[in-house]
Design a protein around this motif. Structure first.
Motif, PDB file in Angstrom:
ATOM      1  N   CYS A 227      -3.994  11.465  98.582  1.00 37.74           N
ATOM      2  CA  CYS A 227      -3.622  11.216 100.196  1.00 37.74           C
ATOM      3  C   CYS A 227      -4.525   9.864 100.654  1.00 37.74           C
ATOM      4  O   CYS A 227      -3.964   9.055 101.358  1.00 37.74           O
ATOM      5  CB  CYS A 227      -4.156  12.223 101.009  1.00 37.74           C
ATOM      6  N   ALA A 228      -5.691   9.666 100.032  1.00 36.67           N
ATOM      7  CA  ALA A 228      -6.472   8.586 100.319  1.00 36.67           C
ATOM      8  C   ALA A 228      -5.794   7.302  99.718  1.00 36.67           C
ATOM      9  O   ALA A 228      -6.306   6.246 100.277  1.00 36.67           O
ATOM     10  CB  ALA A 228      -7.797   8.765  99.679  1.00 36.67           C
ATOM     11  N   ASP A 229      -5.044   7.295  99.191  1.00 35.71           N
ATOM     12  CA  ASP A 229      -4.259   5.968  98.664  1.00 35.71           C
ATOM     13  C   ASP A 229      -3.415   5.339  99.839  1.00 35.71           C
ATOM     14  O   ASP A 229      -3.453   4.221  99.918  1.00 35.71           O
ATOM     15  CB  ASP A 229      -3.146   6.250  97.377  1.00 35.71           C
ATOM     16  N   CYS A 230      -2.897   6.251 100.682  1.00 34.24           N
ATOM     17  CA  CYS A 230      -2.384   5.658 101.902  1.00 34.24           C
ATOM     18  C   CYS A 230      -3.240   5.533 103.131  1.00 34.24           C
ATOM     19  O   CYS A 230      -2.944   4.750 103.968  1.00 34.24           O
ATOM     20  CB  CYS A 230      -0.979   6.411 101.997  1.00 34.24           C
ATOM     21  N   HIS A 231      -4.043   6.860 103.429  1.00 33.28           N
ATOM     22  CA  HIS A 231      -4.867   7.077 104.311  1.00 33.28           C
ATOM     23  C   HIS A 231      -6.210   6.777 103.878  1.00 33.28           C
ATOM     24  O   HIS A 231      -7.236   7.678 104.347  1.00 33.28           O
ATOM     25  CB  HIS A 231      -4.879   8.423 105.024  1.00 33.28           C
ATOM     26  N   ALA A 232      -6.344   5.363 103.705  1.00 34.10           N
ATOM     27  CA  ALA A 232      -7.823   5.195 103.090  1.00 34.10           C
ATOM     28  C   ALA A 232      -8.741   5.150 104.418  1.00 34.10           C
ATOM     29  O   ALA A 232     -10.046   5.405 104.011  1.00 34.10           O
ATOM     30  CB  ALA A 232      -7.706   3.808 102.400  1.00 34.10           C
ATOM     31  N   GLN A 233      -8.412   5.154 105.321  1.00 37.38           N
ATOM     32  CA  GLN A 233      -9.518   5.135 106.722  1.00 37.38           C
ATOM     33  C   GLN A 233      -9.816   6.788 107.039  1.00 37.38           C
ATOM     34  O   GLN A 233     -10.828   6.839 107.804  1.00 37.38           O
ATOM     35  CB  GLN A 233      -8.838   4.244 107.872  1.00 37.38           C
ATOM     36  N   LYS A 234      -9.125   7.565 106.504  1.00 37.43           N
ATOM     37  CA  LYS A 234      -9.431   8.879 106.904  1.00 37.43           C
ATOM     38  C   LYS A 234     -10.287   9.712 106.101  1.00 37.43           C
ATOM     39  O   LYS A 234     -10.560   9.265 104.966  1.00 37.43           O
ATOM     40  CB  LYS A 234      -8.074   9.654 107.026  1.00 37.43           C
ATOM     41  N   GLN A 235     -10.991  10.582 106.604  1.00 36.27           N
ATOM     42  CA  GLN A 235     -11.891  11.323 105.593  1.00 36.27           C
ATOM     43  C   GLN A 235     -11.031  12.443 104.816  1.00 36.27           C
ATOM     44  O   GLN A 235     -10.242  12.704 105.187  1.00 36.27           O
ATOM     45  CB  GLN A 235     -12.987  12.220 106.771  1.00 36.27           C
ATOM     46  N   ALA A 236     -11.687  12.727 103.705  1.00 35.35           N
ATOM     47  CA  ALA A 236     -10.994  13.747 102.828  1.00 35.35           C
ATOM     48  C   ALA A 236     -10.792  15.107 103.797  1.00 35.35           C
ATOM     49  O   ALA A 236      -9.942  15.915 103.452  1.00 35.35           O
ATOM     50  CB  ALA A 236     -11.935  13.938 101.615  1.00 35.35           C
ATOM     51  N   SER A 237     -11.756  15.438 104.508  1.00 35.16           N
ATOM     52  CA  SER A 237     -11.623  16.689 105.192  1.00 35.16           C
ATOM     53  C   SER A 237     -10.365  16.755 106.119  1.00 35.16           C
ATOM     54  O   SER A 237      -9.896  17.444 106.400  1.00 35.16           O
ATOM     55  CB  SER A 237     -12.815  16.956 106.095  1.00 35.16           C
ATOM     56  N   TRP A 238     -10.064  15.538 106.698  1.00 33.30           N
ATOM     57  CA  TRP A 238      -8.991  15.423 107.605  1.00 33.30           C
ATOM     58  C   TRP A 238      -7.636  15.759 106.649  1.00 33.30           C
ATOM     59  O   TRP A 238      -6.727  16.423 107.203  1.00 33.30           O
ATOM     60  CB  TRP A 238      -8.797  14.027 108.061  1.00 33.30           C
ATOM     61  N   ALA A 239      -7.598  14.983 105.392  1.00 36.08           N
ATOM     62  CA  ALA A 239      -6.452  15.421 104.788  1.00 36.08           C
ATOM     63  C   ALA A 239      -6.359  16.880 104.364  1.00 36.08           C
ATOM     64  O   ALA A 239      -5.248  17.508 104.193  1.00 36.08           O
ATOM     65  CB  ALA A 239      -6.550  14.576 103.421  1.00 36.08           C
ATOM     66  N   ALA A 240      -7.463  17.352 103.936  1.00 31.26           N
ATOM     67  CA  ALA A 240      -7.747  18.894 103.628  1.00 31.26           C
ATOM     68  C   ALA A 240      -6.892  19.778 104.501  1.00 31.26           C
ATOM     69  O   ALA A 240      -6.276  20.689 104.502  1.00 31.26           O
ATOM     70  CB  ALA A 240      -8.968  19.222 102.995  1.00 31.26           C
ATOM     71  N   ASP A 241      -7.535  19.430 106.116  1.00 30.16           N
ATOM     72  CA  ASP A 241      -7.100  20.124 106.980  1.00 30.16           C
ATOM     73  C   ASP A 241      -5.654  20.102 107.039  1.00 30.16           C
ATOM     74  O   ASP A 241      -5.030  20.804 107.422  1.00 30.16           O
ATOM     75  CB  ASP A 241      -7.920  20.031 108.305  1.00 30.16           C
ATOM     76  N   ALA A 242      -5.122  18.965 106.975  1.00 32.40           N
ATOM     77  CA  ALA A 242      -3.815  18.825 107.282  1.00 32.40           C
ATOM     78  C   ALA A 242      -2.846  19.533 106.283  1.00 32.40           C
ATOM     79  O   ALA A 242      -1.777  20.106 106.642  1.00 32.40           O
ATOM     80  CB  ALA A 242      -3.236  17.320 107.290  1.00 32.40           C
ATOM     81  N   VAL A 243      -3.307  19.555 104.950  1.00 29.72           N
ATOM     82  CA  VAL A 243      -2.502  20.383 103.911  1.00 29.72           C
ATOM     83  C   VAL A 243      -2.421  21.899 104.003  1.00 29.72           C
ATOM     84  O   VAL A 243      -1.620  22.374 104.115  1.00 29.72           O
ATOM     85  CB  VAL A 243      -3.137  19.862 102.426  1.00 29.72           C
ATOM     86  N   ARG A 244      -3.733  22.053 104.427  1.00 26.84           N
ATOM     87  CA  ARG A 244      -4.040  23.680 104.846  1.00 26.84           C
ATOM     88  C   ARG A 244      -3.083  24.039 105.900  1.00 26.84           C
ATOM     89  O   ARG A 244      -2.375  25.168 106.013  1.00 26.84           O
ATOM     90  CB  ARG A 244      -5.315  23.973 105.208  1.00 26.84           C
ATOM     91  N   ALA A 245      -2.922  22.946 107.008  1.00 26.08           N
ATOM     92  CA  ALA A 245      -2.211  23.437 108.209  1.00 26.08           C
ATOM     93  C   ALA A 245      -0.556  23.500 107.634  1.00 26.08           C
ATOM     94  O   ALA A 245      -0.035  24.282 108.121  1.00 26.08           O
ATOM     95  CB  ALA A 245      -2.344  22.440 109.143  1.00 26.08           C
ATOM     96  N   TRP A 246      -0.322  22.496 106.725  1.00 24.82           N
ATOM     97  CA  TRP A 246       1.130  22.394 106.441  1.00 24.82           C
ATOM     98  C   TRP A 246       1.546  23.849 105.753  1.00 24.82           C
ATOM     99  O   TRP A 246       2.733  24.567 105.905  1.00 24.82           O
ATOM    100  CB  TRP A 246       1.455  21.507 105.638  1.00 24.82           C
ATOM    101  N   LEU A 247       0.794  24.372 104.974  1.00 31.50           N
ATOM    102  CA  LEU A 247       0.947  25.331 103.895  1.00 31.50           C
ATOM    103  C   LEU A 247       0.509  26.511 104.395  1.00 31.50           C
ATOM    104  O   LEU A 247       1.307  27.900 103.795  1.00 31.50           O
ATOM    105  CB  LEU A 247       0.183  25.092 102.655  1.00 31.50           C
ATOM    106  N   GLY A 248      -0.342  26.818 105.305  1.00 32.14           N
ATOM    107  CA  GLY A 248      -0.842  27.992 105.895  1.00 32.14           C
ATOM    108  C   GLY A 248      -2.031  28.731 104.793  1.00 32.14           C
ATOM    109  O   GLY A 248      -1.906  29.911 105.213  1.00 32.14           O
ATOM    110  N   ARG A 249      -2.377  28.071 103.993  1.00 33.45           N
ATOM    111  CA  ARG A 249      -3.214  28.467 103.084  1.00 33.45           C
ATOM    112  C   ARG A 249      -3.639  27.353 102.233  1.00 33.45           C
ATOM    113  O   ARG A 249      -3.333  26.368 102.273  1.00 33.45           O
ATOM    114  CB  ARG A 249      -2.648  29.459 101.879  1.00 33.45           C
ATOM    115  N   PRO A 250      -4.899  27.702 101.619  1.00 31.50           N
ATOM    116  CA  PRO A 250      -5.658  26.372 100.960  1.00 31.50           C
ATOM    117  C   PRO A 250      -4.534  26.120  99.740  1.00 31.50           C
ATOM    118  O   PRO A 250      -3.615  26.798  99.190  1.00 31.50           O
ATOM    119  CB  PRO A 250      -6.746  27.181  99.985  1.00 31.50           C
TER     120      PRO A 250
END
Length: 765
Positions: free
Chosen positions: A467-490
């Motif tokens: 995810c950081a390859d495109c969203h380099a300015q974002k924290q890893a926690s931001w991407a992890a929260d987004a993926v969890r929200a999409w999937l509804g699970r880890p």
């Protein structure tokens, strides 16, 4: 292409005897230790190279002398190899596709038809000098700094690769070819290409540096030849310090993959009954195999791939590995010819994603794709080398686009035009599932693990995520929260070993970590390369439970597991290791036999059955031949020194160690091992002198300082030992043994002072 960006890696076999200080270092010959090559001194008319006068000074024609025919044209009529042209009459379509491939142009004689770079007087400034690219009388010349640091003129003999960059080879002494440090960026100008650039643009690489183009890291004979030409034999003569490297075809031809074609041609004439059709290897894994689309939107192979021959053939070059024998044996097990690098640092991150140049195979073997029967040619045309479809099309052949190429799956806008303000366009499948890394400045390569993005692992383990390859300015926690929200699970994925391997790197001897490694090693649901990595990691935890797991792995049908289990046995008492490893001295796979020989070298023969003792002798000969193949490398000479030490041949060991230091004066493992050999021979004074020479060259090398301190302790010079032990502990605070030994020495010295001068008074005087 020649890897100009090699990383030094010494997988270390360490045996520590506290203050006795026995530290044994071993490195596979594929490791990227970099060696300053001997000076390239060929000069025109016997003239000595002249010193450069300023950055754009006239340079001597140091390479103007014609090399011998053997150096200039090392082709040979190899037995059984006939050349790709002989294949064309019957296989015209395949031959035409191959002719346009990178394989067909991997290495070529330098000519107007093959040279892509601008040799019309182009200039490039680097490291305070101006380097020139010229053409004269139909030949191509580069003026650059030679081994003495001055500018000299070198004739380009061969081109190397075509896209996205092209390198150039020049002649060196003793049959060597060296890859120049300047590459031509072959990309279109609109993408930043059509320019000369230095492979280490951000560094300041000068003569004498381990990354300089005259060093062993840029030596074609060892680093590049066998994967850019067909049927290569390295041909190094250590006594003469000379290569007689040969090939059957200058580039990667038909026989590079299919094996020698002579018997096949004979079969076409005789048409005698022969299921093999006279071929060394048959690529028939895709024959009669069909893929059926499932309701899930994925596909299922109707006929499972059975042999693994296709991917193993590709792996000979498209993998990080140590060459065990030459030439490559077509149709034989992969580990007959090479030993694969496992999922270790610095080559892979703990989740198995490439972090160094590992050439695809190791990541692909971790994938669910490989597990369900996908082969290289399902996605790549084997003759042109190109993808079978453009963009997401190659993925869509198995993954239903209506299910996967939609925002409901990738959670990005469908296209840039319809995207909300600030939103990114839909990524390609490879952007999320095949993380890309750039090598050699411009060469973008994708990890082939086909992974579910796991930014949550970045949060917990600090490792990169796609995810950081495109969203380099974002924290890893931001991407992890987004993926969890999409999937509804880890998020989950096929690869499930990241956390265990991360712990194995930071706490290798932890009993709890060992339990997890044992679990991974015995889990047949995870990829074999991950199981093998778990087995190798158990070396740090030599317990009865680990030994039971290793013993079972020694009987596994997968040779990669048998070899890894053997290496892990080094952590055990030699007699126990001999009892379980002896049968593998007669293993059908060479890579397993030579590892068994290395592990059992020097074992008390009385601990082996009579037959095993004889087999050890034969396997040791094979191991020595494997290292002798690479006798031009410091790490191979170091390995020979180790095996000669273990087998009671100290003079041969000393000779090998000294050869290693001649090849690479800065090769740390050999200083440590040779000093320890001198300790065993009662020559500690020679060991101290050797270590001091090493420290003069490498004053910040903690291992040398630590070894010197131990040697001084053994000589009774505890007061002198304290400073190097302290410095080693300061330079490498992560090395627990350095801290432990320093504290023990400090305590011992204080105790001796107290004994000599009486107990000090407590409190203030």
């Amino acid at each position: 292409m020649a890897d100009s960006r090699l990383v030094r890696s010494w997988p270390i076999a360490v045996v520590i005897l506290a203050l006795a200080g026995l530290v044994v270092w071993r490195a596979p010959t594929s490791a990227s230790s970099l060696t300053p090559a001997d000076a390239i001194t060929a000069s025109a008319s016997g003239a000595k190279p002249g010193a450069a006068r300023g950055g754009d000074a006239e340079a001597s024609s140091a390479a103007a002398t014609r090399v011998s025919p053997a150096e200039r044209s090392p082709e040979r009529a190899a037995s059984g190899f006939v050349g790709s042209d002989r294949c064309a009459p019957c296989h015209a379509e395949e031959h035409a596709a191959w002719q346009g491939s990178q394989h067909a142009r991997a290495m070529q004689h330098a000519s107007a038809a093959t040279v892509l770079g601008n040799f019309e007087g182009a200039r490039l400034r680097y490291a305070g000098q101006v380097h020139r690219f010229d053409r004269q009388d139909g030949k191509y010349w580069v003026t650059t700094d030679g081994p003495d640091g001055h500018l000299h003129r070198y004739e380009v003999l061969y081109t190397f690769g075509v896209e996205p960059l092209q390198q150039y080879l020049v002649a060196g002494p003793g049959g060597r070819l060296q890859a120049l440090p300047f590459a031509w960026d072959a990309r279109p100008q609109t993408r930043g290409g059509q320019r000369w650039y230095h492979l280490h643009e951000r560094d300041d690489v000068r003569a004498g540096d381990v990354l300089h183009w005259t060093a062993a890291s840029q030596n074609w004979n060892h680093m590049c030849a066998e994967c850019h030409s067909t049927h290569v034999t390295k041909g190094y003569d250590a006594a003469a310090d000379r290569f007689t490297t040969t090939w059957s075809e200058i580039s990667v031809g038909c026989e590079g993959c299919h094996g020698g074609g002579a018997r096949h041609l004979d079969w076409t004439k005789a048409r005698m009954p022969d299921p093999s059709k006279g071929l060394d290897v048959r690529f028939d894994e895709r024959k009669d195999a069909t893929w059926t689309r499932l309701p899930s939107g994925t596909a299922q192979r109707g006929k499972r791939a059975s042999s693994g021959t296709e991917s193993a053939t590709c792996a000979f070059c498209h993998s990080r590995r140590e060459t065990l024998s030459q030439p490559f044996r077509h149709g034989a097990p992969l580990l007959d010819s090479v030993a694969l690098e496992l999922l270790t640092a610095p080559f892979y991150t703990p989740d198995g994603v490439m972090s160094d140049e590992v050439f695809t195979y190791g990541s692909f073997q971790q994938s669910k794709m490989a597990h369900v029967g996908v082969t290289c040619s399902d996605c790549h045309d084997p003759h042109s080398g190109r993808l079978r479809a453009e963009g997401n099309g190659v993925c869509a052949s198995c993954h239903e686009p209506a299910r996967f190429d939609v925002p409901e799956h990738h959670h990005h806008a469908a296209n840039a035009a319809g995207a909300p303000s600030g939103a990114l366009a839909a990524p390609r499948c490879v952007d999320c599932h095949m993380p890309a890394r750039t090598y050699m400045g411009v060469d973008v390569r994708h990890d082939h693990g086909f992974r579910v993005p796991r930014p949550d692992l970045s949060v917990r383990l600090g490792i990169p995520n796609t995810c950081a390859d495109c969203h380099a300015q974002k924290q890893a926690s931001w991407a992890a929260d987004a993926v969890r929200a999409w999937l509804g699970r880890p998020a989950q994925g096929y690869q499930t070993y990241a956390e265990v391997f991360a712990l194995a790197r930071t706490a290798p001897g932890d009993p709890a970590v060992a339990v997890e490694l044992q679990r991974l090693a015995t889990d047949r649901a995870i990829p074999a390369i991950a199981r093998a990595t778990a087995l190798a990691s158990l070396r740090a935890a030599p317990t009865a439970a680990s030994l039971a797991v290793l013993r079972a792995a020694l009987a596994d049908p997968e040779p990669l597991l048998r070899r890894a289990a053997l290496g892990a046995l080094e952590g055990y008492d030699p007699r126990r290791a001999a009892a379980v490893a002896a049968p593998l001295l007669a293993d059908p796979v060479r890579g397993v036999r030579v590892e068994a020989a290395r592990v059992l070298a020097g074992v008390d023969l009385r601990a082996l059955p009579e037959r095993a003792a004889q087999e050890l002798d034969g396997a040791l000969r094979e191991y020595i031949a494997t290292q002798t193949l690479h006798a031009d490398r410091a790490e191979a000479q170091n390995n020979l020194g180790l095996v000669f030490t273990r087998t009671g041949k100290p003079r041969d060991a000393e000779h090998a160690y000294l050869a290693a230091l001649r090849i690479e004066p800065g090769y740390v493992p050999t200083y440590v091992n040779l000093a320890d050999l001198y300790r065993e021979l009662g020559r500690d004074a020679d060991g101290v002198a050797l270590l001091r020479r090493g420290i003069t060259r490498l004053p910040e090398e903690a291992e040398l300082l630590h070894s010197l301190g131990l040697a001084l302790v053994r000589q009774g010079h505890q007061d002198q030992a304290l400073e190097p032990l302290k410095r080693a502990a300061e330079l490498a605070p992560e090395q627990a043994r350095f801290q432990t030994v320093y504290q023990a020495a400090l305590t011992a010295l204080r105790s001796s002072l107290q004994a000599a001068h009486g107990q000090p008074r407590l409190g203030r005087p």
